[in-house]
Each structure stands twice: as structure tokens, then as C-alpha cells.
Design a protein around this motif. Structure first.
Motif, PDB file in Angstrom:
ATOM      1  N   THR A  59       0.879  -1.160   0.000  1.00  0.00           N
ATOM      2  CA  THR A  59       0.000   0.000   0.000  1.00  0.00           C
ATOM      3  C   THR A  59       0.921   1.215   0.000  1.00  0.00           C
ATOM      4  OG1 THR A  59      -0.046  -0.064   2.441  1.00  0.00           O
ATOM      5  CG2 THR A  59      -1.851  -1.154   1.282  1.00  0.00           C
ATOM      6  N   ASP A  60       0.463   2.336  -0.571  1.00  0.00           N
ATOM      7  CA  ASP A  60       1.311   3.531  -0.573  1.00  0.00           C
ATOM      8  C   ASP A  60       1.192   4.277   0.757  1.00  0.00           C
ATOM      9  OD1 ASP A  60       2.199   3.040  -3.119  1.00  0.00           O
ATOM     10  OD2 ASP A  60       1.776   5.062  -3.863  1.00  0.00           O
ATOM     11  N   LEU A  61       2.289   4.847   1.188  1.00  0.00           N
ATOM     12  CA  LEU A  61       2.380   5.641   2.412  1.00  0.00           C
ATOM     13  C   LEU A  61       1.865   4.916   3.662  1.00  0.00           C
ATOM     14  CD1 LEU A  61       1.541   9.287   1.251  1.00  0.00           C
ATOM     15  CD2 LEU A  61       3.490   7.865   0.708  1.00  0.00           C
ATOM     16  N   PRO A  62       2.303   3.656   3.866  1.00  0.00           N
ATOM     17  CA  PRO A  62       1.956   2.977   5.122  1.00  0.00           C
ATOM     18  C   PRO A  62       2.641   3.642   6.309  1.00  0.00           C
ATOM     19  CG  PRO A  62       3.636   1.723   3.952  1.00  0.00           C
ATOM     20  CD  PRO A  62       3.213   2.853   3.037  1.00  0.00           C
ATOM     21  N   THR A  63       3.478   4.609   5.991  1.00  0.00           N
ATOM     22  CA  THR A  63       4.237   5.371   6.985  1.00  0.00           C
ATOM     23  C   THR A  63       3.403   6.486   7.606  1.00  0.00           C
ATOM     24  OG1 THR A  63       4.914   6.743   5.149  1.00  0.00           O
ATOM     25  CG2 THR A  63       6.388   4.958   5.769  1.00  0.00           C
ATOM     26  N   ARG A  64       2.146   6.671   7.145  1.00  0.00           N
ATOM     27  CA  ARG A  64       1.300   7.761   7.638  1.00  0.00           C
ATOM     28  C   ARG A  64       0.202   7.211   8.529  1.00  0.00           C
ATOM     29  NH1 ARG A  64       3.341  11.400   3.787  1.00  0.00           N
ATOM     30  NH2 ARG A  64       5.219  10.196   3.415  1.00  0.00           N
ATOM     31  N   GLU A  65      -0.153   8.012   9.532  1.00  0.00           N
ATOM     32  CA  GLU A  65      -1.239   7.640  10.444  1.00  0.00           C
ATOM     33  C   GLU A  65      -2.487   7.287   9.641  1.00  0.00           C
ATOM     34  OE1 GLU A  65      -2.101  10.801  13.135  1.00  0.00           O
ATOM     35  OE2 GLU A  65      -3.342   9.527  14.416  1.00  0.00           O
ATOM     36  N   LEU A  66      -2.798   8.097   8.624  1.00  0.00           N
ATOM     37  CA  LEU A  66      -3.903   7.790   7.709  1.00  0.00           C
ATOM     38  C   LEU A  66      -3.316   7.535   6.329  1.00  0.00           C
ATOM     39  CD1 LEU A  66      -6.964   7.611   7.107  1.00  0.00           C
ATOM     40  CD2 LEU A  66      -6.874  10.037   6.526  1.00  0.00           C
ATOM     41  N   GLN A  67      -3.362   6.281   5.890  1.00  0.00           N
ATOM     42  CA  GLN A  67      -2.882   5.990   4.539  1.00  0.00           C
ATOM     43  C   GLN A  67      -3.852   6.615   3.531  1.00  0.00           C
ATOM     44  OE1 GLN A  67      -0.997   1.784   4.139  1.00  0.00           O
ATOM     45  NE2 GLN A  67      -2.916   1.448   5.175  1.00  0.00           N
ATOM     46  N   ARG A  73       8.468   3.092   7.996  1.00  0.00           N
ATOM     47  CA  ARG A  73       9.138   4.386   8.012  1.00  0.00           C
ATOM     48  C   ARG A  73       9.644   4.744   6.621  1.00  0.00           C
ATOM     49  NH1 ARG A  73      12.675   2.110   6.180  1.00  0.00           N
ATOM     50  NH2 ARG A  73      14.101   0.572   7.017  1.00  0.00           N
ATOM     51  N   ASN A  74       9.730   6.032   6.408  1.00  0.00           N
ATOM     52  CA  ASN A  74      10.225   6.552   5.131  1.00  0.00           C
ATOM     53  C   ASN A  74      11.074   7.769   5.442  1.00  0.00           C
ATOM     54  OD1 ASN A  74       8.866   8.153   2.205  1.00  0.00           O
ATOM     55  ND2 ASN A  74      10.512   6.663   2.316  1.00  0.00           N
ATOM     56  N   ARG A  75      12.364   7.627   5.189  1.00  0.00           N
ATOM     57  CA  ARG A  75      13.289   8.706   5.544  1.00  0.00           C
ATOM     58  C   ARG A  75      14.022   9.188   4.314  1.00  0.00           C
ATOM     59  NH1 ARG A  75      15.243   5.120  10.531  1.00  0.00           N
ATOM     60  NH2 ARG A  75      13.451   5.551  11.861  1.00  0.00           N
ATOM     61  N   SER A  76      14.189  10.473   4.243  1.00  0.00           N
ATOM     62  CA  SER A  76      15.017  11.033   3.176  1.00  0.00           C
ATOM     63  C   SER A  76      15.806  12.184   3.793  1.00  0.00           C
ATOM     64  CB  SER A  76      14.146  11.543   2.026  1.00  0.00           C
ATOM     65  OG  SER A  76      13.511  12.749   2.400  1.00  0.00           O
ATOM     66  N   ARG A  77      16.508  12.926   2.969  1.00  0.00           N
ATOM     67  CA  ARG A  77      17.309  14.016   3.478  1.00  0.00           C
ATOM     68  C   ARG A  77      16.443  15.065   4.171  1.00  0.00           C
ATOM     69  NH1 ARG A  77      20.432  17.537   0.539  1.00  0.00           N
ATOM     70  NH2 ARG A  77      19.406  16.866  -1.363  1.00  0.00           N
ATOM     71  N   LEU A 126       9.357  -0.455   3.133  1.00  0.00           N
ATOM     72  CA  LEU A 126       9.215   0.693   4.031  1.00  0.00           C
ATOM     73  C   LEU A 126       9.082   0.253   5.487  1.00  0.00           C
ATOM     74  CD1 LEU A 126       6.684   2.709   1.841  1.00  0.00           C
ATOM     75  CD2 LEU A 126       9.104   3.232   2.181  1.00  0.00           C
ATOM     76  N   ARG A 127       9.349  -1.017   5.715  1.00  0.00           N
ATOM     77  CA  ARG A 127       9.135  -1.569   7.048  1.00  0.00           C
ATOM     78  C   ARG A 127      10.408  -1.485   7.878  1.00  0.00           C
ATOM     79  NH1 ARG A 127      10.063  -6.469   8.887  1.00  0.00           N
ATOM     80  NH2 ARG A 127      10.457  -7.316   6.804  1.00  0.00           N
ATOM     81  N   SER A 128      10.247  -1.136   9.161  1.00  0.00           N
ATOM     82  CA  SER A 128      11.390  -1.119  10.082  1.00  0.00           C
ATOM     83  C   SER A 128      11.648  -2.521  10.598  1.00  0.00           C
ATOM     84  CB  SER A 128      11.091  -0.237  11.289  1.00  0.00           C
ATOM     85  OG  SER A 128      10.827   1.074  10.902  1.00  0.00           O
ATOM     86  N   ALA A 129      12.736  -2.660  11.322  1.00  0.00           N
ATOM     87  CA  ALA A 129      13.024  -3.916  12.023  1.00  0.00           C
ATOM     88  C   ALA A 129      11.891  -4.183  13.011  1.00  0.00           C
ATOM     89  CB  ALA A 129      14.351  -3.800  12.761  1.00  0.00           C
ATOM     90  N   PHE A 130      11.412  -5.415  13.058  1.00  0.00           N
ATOM     91  CA  PHE A 130      10.364  -5.763  14.023  1.00  0.00           C
ATOM     92  C   PHE A 130      10.869  -5.502  15.430  1.00  0.00           C
ATOM     93  CE2 PHE A 130       8.474  -9.185  11.005  1.00  0.00           C
ATOM     94  CZ  PHE A 130       7.604  -8.261  10.445  1.00  0.00           C
ATOM     95  N   ASP A 131       9.984  -4.995  16.269  1.00  0.00           N
ATOM     96  CA  ASP A 131      10.323  -4.697  17.661  1.00  0.00           C
ATOM     97  C   ASP A 131       9.161  -5.161  18.531  1.00  0.00           C
ATOM     98  OD1 ASP A 131      11.078  -3.649  20.081  1.00  0.00           O
ATOM     99  OD2 ASP A 131      10.853  -1.544  19.487  1.00  0.00           O
ATOM    100  N   VAL A 132       9.208  -6.434  18.926  1.00  0.00           N
ATOM    101  CA  VAL A 132       8.167  -6.992  19.805  1.00  0.00           C
ATOM    102  C   VAL A 132       8.868  -7.785  20.907  1.00  0.00           C
ATOM    103  CG1 VAL A 132       6.383  -7.131  17.997  1.00  0.00           C
ATOM    104  CG2 VAL A 132       7.919  -9.090  18.356  1.00  0.00           C
ATOM    105  N   PRO A 133       8.166  -8.123  21.997  1.00  0.00           N
ATOM    106  CA  PRO A 133       8.801  -8.925  23.041  1.00  0.00           C
ATOM    107  C   PRO A 133       9.374 -10.224  22.465  1.00  0.00           C
ATOM    108  CG  PRO A 133       6.688  -8.086  23.802  1.00  0.00           C
ATOM    109  CD  PRO A 133       6.790  -7.734  22.346  1.00  0.00           C
ATOM    110  N   VAL A 134      10.478 -10.663  23.046  1.00  0.00           N
ATOM    111  CA  VAL A 134      11.218 -11.826  22.556  1.00  0.00           C
ATOM    112  C   VAL A 134      10.299 -13.010  22.274  1.00  0.00           C
ATOM    113  CG1 VAL A 134      12.951 -13.555  23.229  1.00  0.00           C
ATOM    114  CG2 VAL A 134      13.336 -11.123  23.708  1.00  0.00           C
ATOM    115  N   GLU A 135       9.355 -13.258  23.207  1.00  0.00           N
ATOM    116  CA  GLU A 135       8.513 -14.445  23.061  1.00  0.00           C
ATOM    117  C   GLU A 135       7.480 -14.301  21.941  1.00  0.00           C
ATOM    118  OE1 GLU A 135       9.019 -12.640  25.733  1.00  0.00           O
ATOM    119  OE2 GLU A 135       7.104 -11.905  26.523  1.00  0.00           O
ATOM    120  N   GLN A 136       7.335 -13.079  21.338  1.00  0.00           N
ATOM    121  CA  GLN A 136       6.365 -12.906  20.254  1.00  0.00           C
ATOM    122  C   GLN A 136       7.010 -12.861  18.863  1.00  0.00           C
ATOM    123  OE1 GLN A 136       3.860  -9.463  20.993  1.00  0.00           O
ATOM    124  NE2 GLN A 136       3.571 -10.067  23.123  1.00  0.00           N
TER     125      GLN A 136
END
Ligand code: OGA
Ligand code: ZN
Ligand code: ZN
Length: 395
Positions: free
Chosen positions: A222-230, A279-283, A311-321
Motif C-alpha cells: 500500500t502507498d504511504l503505510p508510513t502515515r497515520e492515515l494511509q 518508516r520513510n526517511r530522506s534528506r 518501508l518496514r522497520s526492524a520488528f520490535d516486539v517482546p522476545v517471546e512474540q
């Protein structure tokens, strides 16, 4: 329309819609905290006293110009009672309140807002339903002619309903000029701008600020999954497509989510409940959004997919998940690659895709920029604008 209808249609109601009278009010009874009305089809609808007072549409309670409420329910005591209730010659419910206020209820409006079990079930059943699709959609594309969409309101409505209910449409006979998207957007509402511009140019560029602007295979997203409202709707207008490769691919994200719900309910739940960062980062910009891949609406129906592997960041969930999240994520992506869900079509010059960006995932196969030019122009419009335009056209 009979004469009673025409008198009643002029009655003040608290909004801009009209409420045809299909069923008449035939009886009214007052109980401890509510009024129970009986309809000509024998349905009985209770209305709490507070609800009736809250929804009075007289000119003291509702400003006739905006048709928005002036009255606030907290300004009368919760135990306020009707002194007298009756049905008048025009079939309206009249209430004289203890404090001297008078209310009048249009039967069409009252029936449309009744909250007895049967009325609520009826309204639920009448809600627009998404028509789920798979590979068969390739041969049954909802196609519309651009000139007809631009000049005929009936065709416009049919197209917008297809966008709402199917989520993937194509316009044909579209001029290959850069003024098309602004004109088409204006026919609907207005464009949602983003950091990629009011219009964006999908072309292979040196110094690309997105994988979209390369010639690489672009996986389903999907486009702009980086926004609160796509963005709700996405338009892709083909000005030229002479390159080898670069075909468009679509899947119905709602159909895949529903299939996952059936085939692996625990993986479905993981994707509904686990926030994932995009996330989407540029200069000059730095966007991020933490949200689940599948969103459900108030009725438990799938209402949105958020996906973009690039556009996905590294997953960050509790170890057991972590292992469970990878299982669910892999399964979802694997399903988007299954032929049963995929529609693959080449978009040629003079054609345009319009799809629900929060539902239909889209992709592009790799193309060879040395083999010919490829230039799509794109823009977004929010889903609210689509739904509002449909309701106004249907009034
Ligand atoms: C995009 C995109 C599709 C294409 O720009 O986000 O999905 O066909 N482009 O180039
Ligand atoms: Zn009032
Ligand atoms: Zn895209």
C-alpha cells in the motif's frame, strides 16, 4: 409522491438527506422511561425520552441554515417526561414536554433511526458490502470510459460505487496529458498532497527517493503505510509504457485477510494485534507509523491493510512474540504471491488505475528502462471524499 409526502418532506429534519415514508406510524404508548411507537407493519420501536428530546429538530434545537444541533441534552434534567404524545393528521409523532417544549418527528426520519433490534439488524444488512475478488478479476475488470465519467453523473456514480465495493477499477480512453488527474480529481473532490507532491511522477530516476522511482520489481504494497492515515484512493495514469516488463499486479488485501482468518485464525489475530513500524526517511523528511498490518472496523470486518516491505522497520516486539510475528508476516506475504489472488495486467498509455490504496495491494514487475520510456502520473484522494461524493450523488 402523494400530497402528504410532499408536505412532510418540507418538514424540518436535522440533516440534508430525505427520508421517504415507507411505513406509517399507527400507535404510540408512553412507558416509564420511553415512548413505544407501533408501525403499520406491526414493528414496535421504543424511543427513550432522553433520545427523543435529544433529537428534537425544531428551530430552537437545530439551526436551520447549517442543520446542526444547538441544543445539548445536558441542559435538561435526565428525568424529563412527555406530558402528552400523539400522532397528528400528517402521521408525525408530536410530543409536548413537561417543561413546555414541543417536538415533532417525521415518520420517515424516525423509522430510519429506530434502534429496536429489527431496525438495527436491517440497517446493518444494508451497509455497503465489499465484494471480495481473486485472480478471476483479471477477466472481469470494472472498466469505465473517461469521457463518460467526466460528463455523465450516472457513470460517475457507477464508477465510484465500484471503487468503494470492489476497490479496483480501470478508466479507458483517457487522454495522455498531464492535466487529466487534476480534472478527474476535481470531478470527485480534491487531491491529497504528500511529500511526493500534489501529483507524483512514477519514472525510473537517478537519485530516486523511493524504490518506486527505479525500474526494480516493486513488491505488493500500500502507498504511504508510513502515515497515520494511509491515502484512501490511488490513481495511476499511464502516459507512456513502451518499456519491456513493468506490468501492474494487484491483490485484494481484504480477500487475503479473510482467507487468512479462515485458514489460520491465530496468524490473522497476530497481524490484527501486533503493531509494526513503517518508516520513510530522506534528506528532508522522516515519517513513521506504528500500526498493525490488518485493521478491523467496529463490526469486526477488515477495513484496512498496511503493507510495504521496503518501508518496514526492524520488528520490535517482546522476545517471546518474535517467532509468531515472523510466521504471520511470512504467511501473509506468501498468500499475496499465490496465483489464486493475483491479477496481473499491463497498463497502456491512455489507461488509468483507480484503486482503494487501503485495500488493494499493488505491485509492478521489473522493467528494462533501456527498452523504452515508462511514465505514470499518480495522485491520492482520501476515502472520506469518495464516500461523501457517493452519498451526495445518491441524495
Ligand atoms: C508506486 C507504484 C507502480 C508502477 O509508485 O508506488 O506502486 O507501476 N508504482 O510503477
Ligand atoms: Zn426542540
Ligand atoms: Zn505504490
Amino acid at each position: 409522491m402523494n400530497s402528504v409526502d410532499s408536505v412532510l418532506d418540507a418538514a424540518p429534519v436535522a440533516d440534508w438527506r430525505s427520508y421517504p415514508i415507507h411505513v406509517a406510524l399507527v400507535g404510540v404508548q408512553t412507558a416509564n422511561d420511553h415512548v413505544a411507537v407501533t408501525w403499520s407493519d406491526a414493528r414496535v420501536s421504543p424511543f427513550h425520552h432522553q433520545w427523543l428530546r435529544d433529537n428534537c429538530s425544531c428551530s430552537q434545537c437545530v439551526y436551520s441554515v447549517t442543520r446542526e444541533q444547538l441544543f445539548e441534552i445536558v441542559d435538561v434534567p435526565p428525568e424529563l417526561h412527555p406530558q402528552r404524545t400523539r400522532i397528528d393528521e400528517q402521521g408525525q409523532l408530536l410530543i409536548d414536554w413537561q417543561d413546555g417544549h414541543h417536538s415533532r418527528f417525521h415518520p420517515g426520519w424516525l423509522r430510519a433511526h429506530a434502534y429496536d433490534d429489527a431496525s438495527r439488524a436491517e440497517r446493518l444488512a444494508q451497509r455497503p458490502q465489499s465484494r471480495l475478488w481473486g485472480a478471476e478479476m483479471s477477466a472481469q475488470l470494472a472498466q469505465f470510459d473517461y469521457p463518460a465519467v467526466m460528463t455523465d453523473d450516472h457513470t460517475l456514480l457507477q464508477w465510484l460505487l465500484a471503487v468503494r465495493d470492489i476497490g479496483l477499477t480501470q478508466l479507458r480512453a483517457v487522454p495522455t496529458t498531464e492535466d487529466v488527474l487534476p480534472a478527474l480529481a476535481k470531478r470527485l473532490s480534491f487531491i491529497r498532497e504528500s511529500n511526493f507532491g500534489v501529483l507524483f511522477d512514477v519514472q525510473s530516476k537517478a537519485n530516486a527517493d523511493s524504490n518506486a522511482y527505479t525500474s526494480f520489481n516493486l513488491p505488493l504494497h500500500t502507498d504511504l503505510p508510513t502515515r497515520e492515515l494511509q491515502p484512501g484512493l490511488q490513481f495511476l495514469h499511464c502516459l507512456v509504457n513502451d518499456a519491456t516488463g513493468g506490468e501492474s499486479v494487484f491483490v485484494d488485501g481484504f480477500a487475503i485477510a479473510e482467507a487468512l482468518r479462515q485458514e489460520a485464525p491465530e496468524l490473522f489475530r497476530t497481524l490484527c494485534e501486533t503493531p509494526v513500524e513503517f518508516r520513510n526517511r530522506s534528506r528532508t523528511s522522516d515519517y513513521h507509523c506504528l500500526a498493525p498490518i490488518i485493521a478491523l472496523d467496529a463490526y469486526g470486518m477488515v477495513s484496512e491493510i498496511r503493507m510495504g516491505n521496503f518501508l518496514r522497520s526492524a520488528f520490535d516486539v517482546p522476545v517471546e512474540q518474535m517467532a509468531a510475528l515472523y510466521s504471520a508476516y511470512r504467511r501473509f506475504i506468501a498468500m499475496t504471491r499465490e496465483p489464486r489472488f493475483r491479477v496481473q495486467r499491463r497498463l497502456d498509455a491512455g489507461q488509468l488505475w483507480c484503486f482503494d490504496n487501503r485495500r488493494a495491494l499493488h505491485a509492478r514487475t521489473e522493467f528494462d528502462p533501456a527498452s523504452g520510456a515508462r511514465h505514470f502520473k499518480g495522485c491520492y484522494i482520501d476515502r472520506d471524499e469518495l464516500l461523501s461524493r457517493i452519498r451526495v450523488l445518491q441524495r
